[in-house]
Design a protein around this motif. Sequence first.
Motif, PDB file in Angstrom:
ATOM      1  N   ARG A 128       8.434  18.191  -0.861  1.00  0.00           N
ATOM      2  CA  ARG A 128       8.774  19.520  -0.367  1.00  0.00           C
ATOM      3  C   ARG A 128       9.161  20.405  -1.548  1.00  0.00           C
ATOM      4  N   ARG A 129       8.493  21.531  -1.667  1.00  0.00           N
ATOM      5  CA  ARG A 129       8.759  22.452  -2.765  1.00  0.00           C
ATOM      6  C   ARG A 129       9.282  23.762  -2.192  1.00  0.00           C
ATOM      7  N   SER A 130      10.423  24.178  -2.707  1.00  0.00           N
ATOM      8  CA  SER A 130      11.031  25.430  -2.264  1.00  0.00           C
ATOM      9  C   SER A 130      11.459  26.209  -3.504  1.00  0.00           C
ATOM     10  N   GLY A 131      10.744  27.279  -3.777  1.00  0.00           N
ATOM     11  CA  GLY A 131      11.052  28.048  -4.976  1.00  0.00           C
ATOM     12  C   GLY A 131      10.819  27.200  -6.207  1.00  0.00           C
ATOM     13  N   GLU A 132      11.853  27.058  -7.030  1.00  0.00           N
ATOM     14  CA  GLU A 132      11.753  26.271  -8.260  1.00  0.00           C
ATOM     15  C   GLU A 132      12.322  24.871  -8.100  1.00  0.00           C
TER      16      GLU A 132
ATOM     17  N   ALA B 160       0.852  -1.187   0.000  1.00  0.00           N
ATOM     18  CA  ALA B 160       0.000   0.000   0.000  1.00  0.00           C
ATOM     19  C   ALA B 160       0.885   1.232   0.000  1.00  0.00           C
ATOM     20  N   VAL B 161       0.534   2.203  -0.821  1.00  0.00           N
ATOM     21  CA  VAL B 161       1.258   3.474  -0.869  1.00  0.00           C
ATOM     22  C   VAL B 161       0.417   4.508  -0.132  1.00  0.00           C
ATOM     23  N   LEU B 162       0.930   4.980   1.006  1.00  0.00           N
ATOM     24  CA  LEU B 162       0.214   5.983   1.783  1.00  0.00           C
ATOM     25  C   LEU B 162       0.347   7.343   1.101  1.00  0.00           C
ATOM     26  N   PRO B 163      -0.617   8.237   1.294  1.00  0.00           N
ATOM     27  CA  PRO B 163      -0.533   9.549   0.638  1.00  0.00           C
ATOM     28  C   PRO B 163       0.726  10.290   1.049  1.00  0.00           C
ATOM     29  N   PHE B 164       1.525  10.698   0.064  1.00  0.00           N
ATOM     30  CA  PHE B 164       2.752  11.421   0.361  1.00  0.00           C
ATOM     31  C   PHE B 164       2.401  12.740   1.060  1.00  0.00           C
ATOM     32  N   GLU B 165       3.170  13.055   2.088  1.00  0.00           N
ATOM     33  CA  GLU B 165       2.896  14.247   2.884  1.00  0.00           C
ATOM     34  C   GLU B 165       3.287  15.503   2.114  1.00  0.00           C
ATOM     35  N   ASN B 166       2.408  16.475   2.118  1.00  0.00           N
ATOM     36  CA  ASN B 166       2.679  17.753   1.459  1.00  0.00           C
ATOM     37  C   ASN B 166       3.418  18.665   2.436  1.00  0.00           C
ATOM     38  N   LEU B 167       4.719  18.848   2.203  1.00  0.00           N
ATOM     39  CA  LEU B 167       5.525  19.710   3.069  1.00  0.00           C
ATOM     40  C   LEU B 167       5.717  21.091   2.468  1.00  0.00           C
ATOM     41  N   CYS B 168       4.976  21.395   1.408  1.00  0.00           N
ATOM     42  CA  CYS B 168       5.067  22.716   0.793  1.00  0.00           C
ATOM     43  C   CYS B 168       4.470  23.764   1.736  1.00  0.00           C
ATOM     44  N   SER B 169       4.919  24.980   1.588  1.00  0.00           N
ATOM     45  CA  SER B 169       4.436  26.050   2.448  1.00  0.00           C
ATOM     46  C   SER B 169       2.956  26.314   2.237  1.00  0.00           C
ATOM     47  N   SER B 170       2.450  26.014   1.045  1.00  0.00           N
ATOM     48  CA  SER B 170       1.045  26.262   0.733  1.00  0.00           C
ATOM     49  C   SER B 170       0.264  24.953   0.819  1.00  0.00           C
ATOM     50  N   PRO B 171      -0.719  24.858   1.732  1.00  0.00           N
ATOM     51  CA  PRO B 171      -1.490  23.614   1.865  1.00  0.00           C
ATOM     52  C   PRO B 171      -2.243  23.224   0.604  1.00  0.00           C
ATOM     53  N   ASP B 172      -2.563  24.215  -0.245  1.00  0.00           N
ATOM     54  CA  ASP B 172      -3.340  23.890  -1.440  1.00  0.00           C
ATOM     55  C   ASP B 172      -2.513  23.174  -2.509  1.00  0.00           C
ATOM     56  N   GLN B 173      -1.241  22.909  -2.201  1.00  0.00           N
ATOM     57  CA  GLN B 173      -0.402  22.151  -3.135  1.00  0.00           C
ATOM     58  C   GLN B 173      -0.525  20.639  -2.936  1.00  0.00           C
ATOM     59  N   SER B 174      -1.463  20.209  -2.058  1.00  0.00           N
ATOM     60  CA  SER B 174      -1.594  18.777  -1.792  1.00  0.00           C
ATOM     61  C   SER B 174      -1.980  17.994  -3.041  1.00  0.00           C
ATOM     62  N   PHE B 175      -2.601  18.670  -4.028  1.00  0.00           N
ATOM     63  CA  PHE B 175      -2.959  17.971  -5.269  1.00  0.00           C
ATOM     64  C   PHE B 175      -1.718  17.391  -5.935  1.00  0.00           C
ATOM     65  N   PHE B 176      -0.565  18.097  -5.788  1.00  0.00           N
ATOM     66  CA  PHE B 176       0.665  17.632  -6.442  1.00  0.00           C
ATOM     67  C   PHE B 176       1.191  16.375  -5.742  1.00  0.00           C
ATOM     68  N   SER B 177       1.221  16.383  -4.397  1.00  0.00           N
ATOM     69  CA  SER B 177       1.697  15.207  -3.666  1.00  0.00           C
ATOM     70  C   SER B 177       0.752  14.021  -3.881  1.00  0.00           C
ATOM     71  N   ASP B 178      -0.556  14.295  -3.969  1.00  0.00           N
ATOM     72  CA  ASP B 178      -1.504  13.207  -4.255  1.00  0.00           C
ATOM     73  C   ASP B 178      -1.263  12.632  -5.649  1.00  0.00           C
ATOM     74  N   GLY B 179      -0.953  13.507  -6.595  1.00  0.00           N
ATOM     75  CA  GLY B 179      -0.681  13.042  -7.956  1.00  0.00           C
ATOM     76  C   GLY B 179       0.548  12.147  -8.016  1.00  0.00           C
ATOM     77  N   ILE B 180       1.609  12.541  -7.300  1.00  0.00           N
ATOM     78  CA  ILE B 180       2.821  11.704  -7.253  1.00  0.00           C
ATOM     79  C   ILE B 180       2.494  10.354  -6.640  1.00  0.00           C
ATOM     80  N   THR B 181       1.713  10.362  -5.539  1.00  0.00           N
ATOM     81  CA  THR B 181       1.341   9.113  -4.876  1.00  0.00           C
ATOM     82  C   THR B 181       0.595   8.195  -5.836  1.00  0.00           C
ATOM     83  N   GLU B 182      -0.371   8.739  -6.554  1.00  0.00           N
ATOM     84  CA  GLU B 182      -1.160   7.909  -7.461  1.00  0.00           C
ATOM     85  C   GLU B 182      -0.338   7.426  -8.647  1.00  0.00           C
ATOM     86  N   ASP B 183       0.643   8.219  -9.077  1.00  0.00           N
ATOM     87  CA  ASP B 183       1.550   7.759 -10.140  1.00  0.00           C
ATOM     88  C   ASP B 183       2.362   6.553  -9.670  1.00  0.00           C
TER      89      ASP B 183
END
Length: 575
Positions: free
Chosen positions: A263-267, A193-216
């Motif tokens: 974790r996303r920091s800048g670019e 089982a792959v647990l949802p990757f934790e979104n450590l980005c400063s903006s909580p609304d970036q969770s869609f990106f971590s969810d996308g990586i998890t599903e990939d």
Amino acid sequence: MTKGRIERRLAVIMATDIVGSSRLMEADEGRTLEAIKRLHACIFCPIIDAHGGRIAKLMEDGALVAFNSAIDAVECAISLQKELAHDQKELPSDERIVLRIGINLADVVIEGDDLLGDGVNVAARLEASAEPGGICIADVVHRQLGGKCRTAFFDGGEILLKNIAKPAHVWRWKKAPVAAPSASFVPARTSIAVLPFENLCSSPDQSFFSDGITEDIIGGLARFRSLSVIAANSSFRFRGKNTPLREIGRKLGVTYLVEGSIRRSGERIRITAQLIEGASGTHLWSEHYDRDVTDIFAVQDDVRMIVSTLIGHIESADLRQVMRKPTTSLAAYEFYLRGLVHMRGYGADDNRQAREMFLAAVERDPQFALARAHLALATIALNGYANAPSPILDEALALARQAVALDEGESGCQRLLALIHVNRREFELAERHYRRAHQLNPNDTNTLVQMGGLLARRGKLQEAMEWIDEGYRLNPFPPWYSAALGNALYILGRYEDAAAALKELPNPGPFTCARLVACYAQAGNTNATETAKAQLLQICPDFSTEDFIRRGLLLERPEQLELFRQGLLKAGLPA
């Protein structure tokens, strides 16, 4: 400060668990929860009360129960299984609730209402080794039983329980609906089982990106048909809950868990991934990947690398676990895994033992496509690969075709059919099946490297190196990859690089030694040529260049054959 009174005493512990609870929940969570609630009220709790049991822990999919008497515990377990089977008999088989039960007698720690200690862990392991609808009890429990209860069980012998060092002597309920593991019980595929990757980005609304990586990653792992991969809607239920990893592994019924973070920091973006053993919570592997967030293709490459690396570590861990188990308890999948161990070995008897293991797996499960495909490979390996007699090559082709017919969507079967065609010198058919294997699973590095080796034989050198390089990038360490790489580099005229690759092969045989001689001779390295030639003639005193060209090379183009002939003759080897 403790939550309640702590005491230590001898107790009989019964552990129960619902078989396939994750699958039932995923199919219809509401219906499953209602069914479990009804069974708790109507069957489970009343029967336990009637036999003097005390429920120490009651969960949606299992329980721990303490008894003062082994006879009471065993009679309770038998009553539970009989009543539950009667209750569920009218339901479709994929909707039935089925229990596994394990019983142990040991000194336990009672903390409040909870039971703790090694004895509890052993009870849980006994439960896990029971058949669906069955009961597995420790020998110490069996010795406490009266005549009537004792005869209801047969001797299951000694087995190894996961994460328990000492083998356990067990007894199994005779009226379990399926046979014991030592006979024909086939264990489930390795599950993850792959647990949802934790979104450590400063903006909580970036969770869609971590969810996308998890599903990939889930999608990539699901391409490996030897794995049972829990769907995202089940593993994502644990998002934001402080549930211990061992508890998650138990609830989902999986062998392994994957967790990670984004974790996303800048670019820049960092992806961290970890592989965890479900039963123990032990971390088996961890890695992080740093990328420029604007390079989405590089991020996708990292996801593929994560998937391939996970597969490699899971496979290695599975093989280590199987090799610790006694031979008498192996079922089809375990015979298959043992066969893989020998198939990758370099001992004089490994090919024979590999064939025996795969044959045993197929005998126990004639529908096991991958085992049948590997039986085809072991059959030609035992008889000289491409130099095997025609009837052997025909037998191997029939086995490989049967495997593909059993599971056309299994990339491993397509790949092994392609490999059989290579050894039959049917290169066009081989390429067709390699490409089909890659379509089914682009993460399978064995397909990438073997396809590269085939393309080199066919003179498609640039494309060949692209396939081999991609295989090495995703999985840099398997030693046998060096054979394909060395062959391609020689054809490209990169003789020193080819020699370096071939020297990576463990336990080289005469054909590998002959290739090394040709490499050094073409590179003009006189000392290395003489050393390699002496080694070759020591293991193959009657070596001849023509025999090597005829039997040792699987090449389609005459100029490639001539290139090897030139190298061997330049070294002074007999024509």
